[in-house]
Scaffold this motif. Structure first.
Motif, PDB file in Angstrom:
ATOM      1  N   ASN A  57       0.787  -1.227   0.000  1.00  0.00           N
ATOM      2  CA  ASN A  57       0.000   0.000   0.000  1.00  0.00           C
ATOM      3  C   ASN A  57       0.819   1.277   0.000  1.00  0.00           C
ATOM      4  O   ASN A  57       0.269   2.372  -0.062  1.00  0.00           O
ATOM      5  CB  ASN A  57      -0.959   0.001   1.180  1.00  0.00           C
ATOM      6  N   SER A  58       2.133   1.145   0.100  1.00  0.00           N
ATOM      7  CA  SER A  58       2.958   2.344   0.024  1.00  0.00           C
ATOM      8  C   SER A  58       4.358   1.955  -0.412  1.00  0.00           C
ATOM      9  O   SER A  58       4.730   0.776  -0.376  1.00  0.00           O
ATOM     10  CB  SER A  58       3.009   3.044   1.384  1.00  0.00           C
ATOM     11  N   TYR A  80       7.016   0.126  -7.200  1.00  0.00           N
ATOM     12  CA  TYR A  80       5.681   0.410  -6.659  1.00  0.00           C
ATOM     13  C   TYR A  80       4.745   0.910  -7.760  1.00  0.00           C
ATOM     14  O   TYR A  80       3.606   0.452  -7.893  1.00  0.00           O
ATOM     15  CB  TYR A  80       5.801   1.445  -5.540  1.00  0.00           C
ATOM     16  N   LYS A 114       1.259  -0.610  -9.243  1.00  0.00           N
ATOM     17  CA  LYS A 114      -0.009   0.136  -9.169  1.00  0.00           C
ATOM     18  C   LYS A 114      -0.577   0.426 -10.552  1.00  0.00           C
ATOM     19  O   LYS A 114      -1.776   0.378 -10.764  1.00  0.00           O
ATOM     20  CB  LYS A 114       0.187   1.459  -8.413  1.00  0.00           C
ATOM     21  N   ASP A 158       7.033   2.797   1.127  1.00  0.00           N
ATOM     22  CA  ASP A 158       7.746   2.362   2.341  1.00  0.00           C
ATOM     23  C   ASP A 158       7.482   0.885   2.627  1.00  0.00           C
ATOM     24  O   ASP A 158       8.398   0.138   2.978  1.00  0.00           O
ATOM     25  CB  ASP A 158       7.278   3.177   3.563  1.00  0.00           C
ATOM     26  N   GLU A 159       6.236   0.494   2.481  1.00  0.00           N
ATOM     27  CA  GLU A 159       5.874  -0.892   2.778  1.00  0.00           C
ATOM     28  C   GLU A 159       6.593  -1.852   1.818  1.00  0.00           C
ATOM     29  O   GLU A 159       7.096  -2.898   2.220  1.00  0.00           O
ATOM     30  CB  GLU A 159       4.355  -1.051   2.645  1.00  0.00           C
ATOM     31  N   THR A 164      10.341   3.105  -5.680  1.00  0.00           N
ATOM     32  CA  THR A 164       9.260   3.894  -6.278  1.00  0.00           C
ATOM     33  C   THR A 164       8.889   3.335  -7.654  1.00  0.00           C
ATOM     34  O   THR A 164       7.709   3.181  -7.978  1.00  0.00           O
ATOM     35  CB  THR A 164       9.676   5.373  -6.413  1.00  0.00           C
TER      36      THR A 164
END
Ligand SMILES: Nc1ncnc2c1ncn2[C@@H]1O[C@H](COP(=O)(O)OP(=O)(O)O)[C@@H](O)[C@H]1O
Ligand SMILES: [Mg+2]
Length: 229
Positions: free
Chosen positions: A2-3, A27, A31, A5-6, A24
């Motif tokens: 969900n982020s 991620y 997404k 960081d996660e 990033t």
């Protein structure tokens, strides 16, 4: 995930050290459901991140190692001639004849990585690693571009096969040649640098948790200097 960081923490939990910019890119690829194209010198962790990502997501890892001359029969599918022959013999022994349709059914199909990745029976998207794409040739690249646009493959004897879940695709290149722009445009892109001291030190600590910190620092400093020499 969900982020960012996660995701970064999940990779780290599998002993993979990703800096913010790489985390990033991964991620966003997840997404936006776009393939991720990773370039960098050999050894910077391109292959490893695909393996670790699959482990972190609890997803299957499907790897297509590219090489010169890689073709559809190795990348997508081929017919299992041995099984087809056996089937024909078996029917002959019974005094029957095999029809074309039954010989080119799914039980005689050998699925190679790209077909495995879009198998509609999967309940969860796999991670598809297309490794060292710079080793394959331009025709294969064009073919790949097609698959990455609709995640569908048509087998003339069977018809179109389409993924139910888009696979998570990671392509890597050691940049021994330029990859075509059309393929790059389809992907998110990240260049992985050689690690700086801090990142390399973290990698050493992650891989060798029992090595004394002082030794880990010395080894890391030595490698950093070697790379500059
Ligand atoms: N950021 C990283 N975190 C943890 N291990 C790494 C990292 N980068 C590289 N490695 C390790 O270095 C080795 C080479 O990595 P690999 O992914 O095979 O490189 P590449 O595919 O870029 O040539 C592997 O054993 C991998 O575990
Ligand atoms: Mg590699």
């Amino acid at each position: 995930m969900n982020s960012i960081d996660e995701l970064q923490a999940a990779l780290q939990a599998h002993n993979y050290i990703a800096n913010r910019s790489l985390a990033t890119a991964v991620y966003l690829a997840l997404k936006l459901e776009r393939p991720l194209f990773l370039e960098g010198e050999p050894g910077v962790g391109k292959t490893e991140i695909a393996k670790v990502l699959a482990a972190a997501l609890g997803a299957d890892l499907i790897r297509l190692q590219c090489y010169e001359g890689l073709d559809v029969s190795q990348a997508v599918y081929e017919w299992n001639y041995t099984r087809q022959l056996l089937h024909i013999r078996l029917l002959e022994a019974q005094g029957a004849k095999a029809g074309k349709a039954e010989l080119f059914g799914e039980e005689f199909l050998l699925a190679r990585p790209l077909l495995q990745a879009i198998d509609p029976q999967r309940s969860q998207p796999p991670v598809l690693l297309i490794d060292e794409i710079d080793r394959s040739d331009a025709e294969f690249e064009a073919f790949l571009l097609e698959i990455l646009s609709d995640y569908q493959i048509t087998i003339p004897e069977i018809g179109p096969i389409r993924a139910r879940h888009k696979p998570i695709v990671i392509l890597t290149s050691n940049r021994t040649r330029e990859i075509h722009d059309a393929l790059k445009r389809r992907c998110l892109y990240a260049w992985i640098e050689y690690p700086d001291f801090q990142k390399e030190y973290q990698i050493v600590r992650a891989k060798l948790p029992h090595a004394p910190g002082q030794l880990a620092r010395q080894v890391t400093r030595f490698i950093q200097e070697l790379r500059q020499a």
